[in-house]
Design an enzyme around this catalytic site. Structure first.
Site, PDB file in Angstrom:
ATOM      1  N   SER A  10     -33.362 -54.179   9.660  1.00 52.51           N
ATOM      2  CA  SER A  10     -33.523 -53.358  10.865  1.00 52.51           C
ATOM      3  C   SER A  10     -34.531 -52.263  10.589  1.00 52.51           C
ATOM      4  O   SER A  10     -34.320 -51.419   9.715  1.00 52.51           O
ATOM      5  CB  SER A  10     -32.184 -52.727  11.251  1.00 52.51           C
ATOM      6  OG  SER A  10     -32.420 -51.671  12.167  1.00 52.51           O
ATOM      7  N   HIS A  35     -35.386 -57.061  12.851  1.00 52.92           N
ATOM      8  CA  HIS A  35     -34.412 -56.588  13.839  1.00 52.92           C
ATOM      9  C   HIS A  35     -34.897 -55.263  14.435  1.00 52.92           C
ATOM     10  O   HIS A  35     -35.180 -54.309  13.705  1.00 52.92           O
ATOM     11  CB  HIS A  35     -33.060 -56.405  13.149  1.00 52.92           C
ATOM     12  CG  HIS A  35     -31.936 -56.028  14.063  1.00 52.92           C
ATOM     13  ND1 HIS A  35     -31.227 -56.940  14.821  1.00 52.92           N
ATOM     14  CD2 HIS A  35     -31.374 -54.820  14.340  1.00 52.92           C
ATOM     15  CE1 HIS A  35     -30.284 -56.326  15.511  1.00 52.92           C
ATOM     16  NE2 HIS A  35     -30.358 -55.028  15.235  1.00 52.92           N
ATOM     17  N   ASP A  37     -34.021 -52.221  17.023  1.00 46.74           N
ATOM     18  CA  ASP A  37     -32.933 -51.559  17.743  1.00 46.74           C
ATOM     19  C   ASP A  37     -33.471 -50.721  18.887  1.00 46.74           C
ATOM     20  O   ASP A  37     -34.159 -49.716  18.678  1.00 46.74           O
ATOM     21  CB  ASP A  37     -32.136 -50.676  16.772  1.00 46.74           C
ATOM     22  CG  ASP A  37     -31.284 -51.505  15.841  1.00 46.74           C
ATOM     23  OD1 ASP A  37     -30.483 -52.313  16.342  1.00 46.74           O
ATOM     24  OD2 ASP A  37     -31.435 -51.367  14.606  1.00 46.74           O
ATOM     25  N   MET A  39     -32.683 -48.303  21.921  1.00 43.11           N
ATOM     26  CA  MET A  39     -31.622 -47.381  22.375  1.00 43.11           C
ATOM     27  C   MET A  39     -32.165 -46.479  23.471  1.00 43.11           C
ATOM     28  O   MET A  39     -33.302 -45.995  23.370  1.00 43.11           O
ATOM     29  CB  MET A  39     -31.144 -46.536  21.193  1.00 43.11           C
ATOM     30  CG  MET A  39     -30.668 -47.366  20.002  1.00 43.11           C
ATOM     31  SD  MET A  39     -29.994 -46.327  18.711  1.00 43.11           S
ATOM     32  CE  MET A  39     -29.717 -47.516  17.405  1.00 43.11           C
ATOM     33  N   HIS A  68     -32.503 -56.025  19.812  1.00 41.38           N
ATOM     34  CA  HIS A  68     -31.105 -55.660  20.081  1.00 41.38           C
ATOM     35  C   HIS A  68     -31.118 -54.519  21.084  1.00 41.38           C
ATOM     36  O   HIS A  68     -31.376 -53.373  20.724  1.00 41.38           O
ATOM     37  CB  HIS A  68     -30.454 -55.236  18.748  1.00 41.38           C
ATOM     38  CG  HIS A  68     -29.054 -54.730  18.882  1.00 41.38           C
ATOM     39  ND1 HIS A  68     -28.406 -54.082  17.855  1.00 41.38           N
ATOM     40  CD2 HIS A  68     -28.159 -54.787  19.911  1.00 41.38           C
ATOM     41  CE1 HIS A  68     -27.187 -53.757  18.235  1.00 41.38           C
ATOM     42  NE2 HIS A  68     -27.018 -54.157  19.480  1.00 41.38           N
ATOM     43  N   MET A  70     -29.596 -51.830  23.193  1.00 45.76           N
ATOM     44  CA  MET A  70     -28.430 -50.982  23.416  1.00 45.76           C
ATOM     45  C   MET A  70     -28.784 -50.071  24.579  1.00 45.76           C
ATOM     46  O   MET A  70     -29.078 -48.884  24.407  1.00 45.76           O
ATOM     47  CB  MET A  70     -28.111 -50.190  22.135  1.00 45.76           C
ATOM     48  CG  MET A  70     -27.487 -51.052  21.041  1.00 45.76           C
ATOM     49  SD  MET A  70     -27.614 -50.339  19.397  1.00 45.76           S
ATOM     50  CE  MET A  70     -29.239 -50.958  18.937  1.00 45.76           C
ATOM     51  N   MET A 139     -20.876 -56.137  16.309  1.00 46.30           N
ATOM     52  CA  MET A 139     -21.171 -54.806  15.770  1.00 46.30           C
ATOM     53  C   MET A 139     -20.077 -54.418  14.775  1.00 46.30           C
ATOM     54  O   MET A 139     -18.895 -54.404  15.115  1.00 46.30           O
ATOM     55  CB  MET A 139     -21.216 -53.756  16.900  1.00 46.30           C
ATOM     56  CG  MET A 139     -22.436 -53.798  17.797  1.00 46.30           C
ATOM     57  SD  MET A 139     -24.044 -53.699  16.963  1.00 46.30           S
ATOM     58  CE  MET A 139     -23.904 -52.181  16.008  1.00 46.30           C
ATOM     59  N   GLY A 144     -25.586 -47.096  17.643  1.00 44.15           N
ATOM     60  CA  GLY A 144     -26.262 -45.818  17.883  1.00 44.15           C
ATOM     61  C   GLY A 144     -27.042 -45.297  16.692  1.00 44.15           C
ATOM     62  O   GLY A 144     -28.097 -44.699  16.859  1.00 44.15           O
ATOM     63  N   PHE A 145     -26.536 -45.544  15.497  1.00 46.42           N
ATOM     64  CA  PHE A 145     -27.187 -44.975  14.321  1.00 46.42           C
ATOM     65  C   PHE A 145     -27.100 -45.911  13.122  1.00 46.42           C
ATOM     66  O   PHE A 145     -26.124 -46.643  12.973  1.00 46.42           O
ATOM     67  CB  PHE A 145     -26.536 -43.634  13.944  1.00 46.42           C
ATOM     68  CG  PHE A 145     -26.660 -42.611  15.039  1.00 46.42           C
ATOM     69  CD1 PHE A 145     -27.799 -41.822  15.148  1.00 46.42           C
ATOM     70  CD2 PHE A 145     -25.654 -42.470  15.988  1.00 46.42           C
ATOM     71  CE1 PHE A 145     -27.918 -40.899  16.182  1.00 46.42           C
ATOM     72  CE2 PHE A 145     -25.770 -41.553  17.024  1.00 46.42           C
ATOM     73  CZ  PHE A 145     -26.916 -40.766  17.125  1.00 46.42           C
ATOM     74  N   GLY A 146     -28.127 -45.843  12.293  1.00 48.44           N
ATOM     75  CA  GLY A 146     -28.085 -46.546  11.021  1.00 48.44           C
ATOM     76  C   GLY A 146     -27.302 -45.719  10.013  1.00 48.44           C
ATOM     77  O   GLY A 146     -26.952 -44.566  10.272  1.00 48.44           O
ATOM     78  N   GLY A 147     -27.006 -46.318   8.885  1.00 50.39           N
ATOM     79  CA  GLY A 147     -26.419 -45.573   7.775  1.00 50.39           C
ATOM     80  C   GLY A 147     -24.926 -45.329   7.853  1.00 50.39           C
ATOM     81  O   GLY A 147     -24.385 -44.545   7.075  1.00 50.39           O
ATOM     82  N   ASP A 178     -23.968 -56.740  12.394  1.00 54.64           N
ATOM     83  CA  ASP A 178     -24.878 -55.598  12.386  1.00 54.64           C
ATOM     84  C   ASP A 178     -24.120 -54.301  12.173  1.00 54.64           C
ATOM     85  O   ASP A 178     -23.282 -53.924  12.991  1.00 54.64           O
ATOM     86  CB  ASP A 178     -25.608 -55.577  13.750  1.00 54.64           C
ATOM     87  CG  ASP A 178     -26.656 -54.487  13.846  1.00 54.64           C
ATOM     88  OD1 ASP A 178     -26.918 -53.803  12.835  1.00 54.64           O
ATOM     89  OD2 ASP A 178     -27.224 -54.328  14.945  1.00 54.64           O
ATOM     90  N   GLY A 200     -30.154 -52.279   7.609  1.00 50.36           N
ATOM     91  CA  GLY A 200     -31.138 -51.225   7.852  1.00 50.36           C
ATOM     92  C   GLY A 200     -31.284 -50.304   6.665  1.00 50.36           C
ATOM     93  O   GLY A 200     -32.218 -50.408   5.861  1.00 50.36           O
ATOM     94  N   SER A 201     -30.311 -49.386   6.512  1.00 48.08           N
ATOM     95  CA  SER A 201     -30.444 -48.358   5.479  1.00 48.08           C
ATOM     96  C   SER A 201     -30.429 -48.944   4.075  1.00 48.08           C
ATOM     97  O   SER A 201     -31.074 -48.396   3.176  1.00 48.08           O
ATOM     98  CB  SER A 201     -29.341 -47.304   5.635  1.00 48.08           C
ATOM     99  OG  SER A 201     -28.074 -47.923   5.703  1.00 48.08           O
TER     100      SER A 201
HETATM  101  C1  DX5 Z   1     -26.908 -49.556  14.919  1.00 45.20           C
HETATM  102  C2  DX5 Z   1     -27.951 -50.620  14.857  1.00 45.20           C
HETATM  103  C3  DX5 Z   1     -28.143 -51.254  13.548  1.00 45.20           C
HETATM  104  C4  DX5 Z   1     -28.577 -50.333  12.436  1.00 45.20           C
HETATM  105  C5  DX5 Z   1     -27.965 -50.853  11.178  1.00 45.20           C
HETATM  106  O1  DX5 Z   1     -26.629 -49.272  16.251  1.00 45.20           O
HETATM  107  O2  DX5 Z   1     -27.660 -51.653  15.786  1.00 45.20           O
HETATM  108  O3  DX5 Z   1     -29.049 -52.363  13.635  1.00 45.20           O
HETATM  109  O4  DX5 Z   1     -29.960 -50.264  12.250  1.00 45.20           O
HETATM  110  O5  DX5 Z   1     -28.202 -49.939  10.166  1.00 45.20           O
HETATM  111  P1  DX5 Z   1     -27.366 -49.966   8.810  1.00 45.20           P
HETATM  112  O6  DX5 Z   1     -27.643 -51.284   8.161  1.00 45.20           O
HETATM  113  O7  DX5 Z   1     -27.890 -48.801   8.077  1.00 45.20           O
HETATM  114  O8  DX5 Z   1     -25.909 -49.838   9.203  1.00 45.20           O
HETATM  115 ZN    ZN Z   2     -28.959 -53.498  15.729  1.00 45.83          ZN
END
Ligand code: DX5
Ligand code: ZN
Length: 226
Positions: A10, A35, A37, A39, A68, A70, A139, A144-147, A178, A200-201
């Site tokens: 991501s 991927h 994201d 938002m 993706h 959102m 999910m 909403g957020f990575g990490g 994800d 992602g992270s």
């Molecule tokens: C969160 C995103 C994910 C996000 C995953 O809403 O849909 O795709 O980038 O990030 P990690 O792998 O850091 O959880």
């Molecule tokens: Zn995603």
């Protein structure tokens, strides 16, 4: 050896001032999909990428672009993302009153169709649509957020969905997972039935993201499933 899976890094966790660099990392690591994201600061409390960015990504990679969404009213963005060059377009069941319309719109563009659900949404909500989609995005964090950390109950949910697909002759529908996917839990997710893993992270937060991508594949190969 675990079953074949695809890795979709991501770019949410990449350096947005160097997206070409992020694509190069995915190429060098040998990732399958990219991927993206999307938002809208309404469906989720964050604001990210729109069709113009996907258009630029498309010009700079041959890889499969996985969008993706959102966003609320996803029907408004299907055509713009398809034209920008997305290969798969996923929407959230919670974001629309008319999932059939969104599915038909995506299908009409010739792109792959994905349906997603938040961790708290019952699986039964998406059952009526499974025979019309190509993938289910599970999910494993609140979108909403990575990490964020992987929600443990996600593994049981993946297994439940995998079984349902099998029992209903819907094995062609792939399961994408994800949120919170790391090298240390990837094999658990694949064993449960995950076909496409988003990370992602773990990838872009690393000093050596190319190596992390390669390690995802190497770890799965070196694991003997029982
Ligand atoms: C969160 C995103 C994910 C996000 C995953 O809403 O849909 O795709 O980038 O990030 P990690 O792998 O850091 O959880
Ligand atoms: Zn995603």
């Amino acid at each position: 050896m675990l079953s074949e899976f695809k890795l979709a890094p991501s770019i949410l966790s990449a350096d947005f001032s160097d997206l070409k660099g992020a694509l190069n990392i995915c190429d060098e690591g040998g990732a399958d999909w990219i991927h993206v994201d999307v938002m809208d600061n309404q469906f989720v409390p964050n604001l990210t990428i729109g069709p113009p960015v996907v258009k630029s990504l498309r010009k700079n990679t041959e890889k499969f672009i996985d969008v993706h969404m959102m966003v609320i009213n996803p029907e408004n963005l299907v055509e713009p993302f398809a034209r920008a060059g997305a290969d798969n377009i996923t929407f959230h069941i919670e974001a629309t009153d008319n999932p059939d319309e969104v599915i038909d719109l995506i299908r009409g563009t010739g792109k792959m169709v994905g349906i997603s659900l938040k961790p708290s949404t019952p699986f039964s909500e998406i059952k009526p649509y499974l025979d019309k989609v190509d993938l289910v995005l599970v999910m494993s964090v609140e979108p909403g957020f990575g990490g964020q950390g992987y929600i443990e109950g996600s593994t049981a949910r993946i297994m439940e969905i995998k079984k349902y697909l099998k029992d209903n002759c819907l094995e062609r529908v792939q399961i994408q997972v994800d949120g919170g996917i790391k090298l240390h839990n990837a094999n658990e997710v694949i064993s449960a039935g995950g076909d496409i893993l988003v990370a992602g992270s773990e990838v872009f937060g690393s000093e050596n993201p190319q190596k992390v991508i390669k390690d995802f594949y190497a770890n799965a190969k070196s694991t003997v499933s029982i």
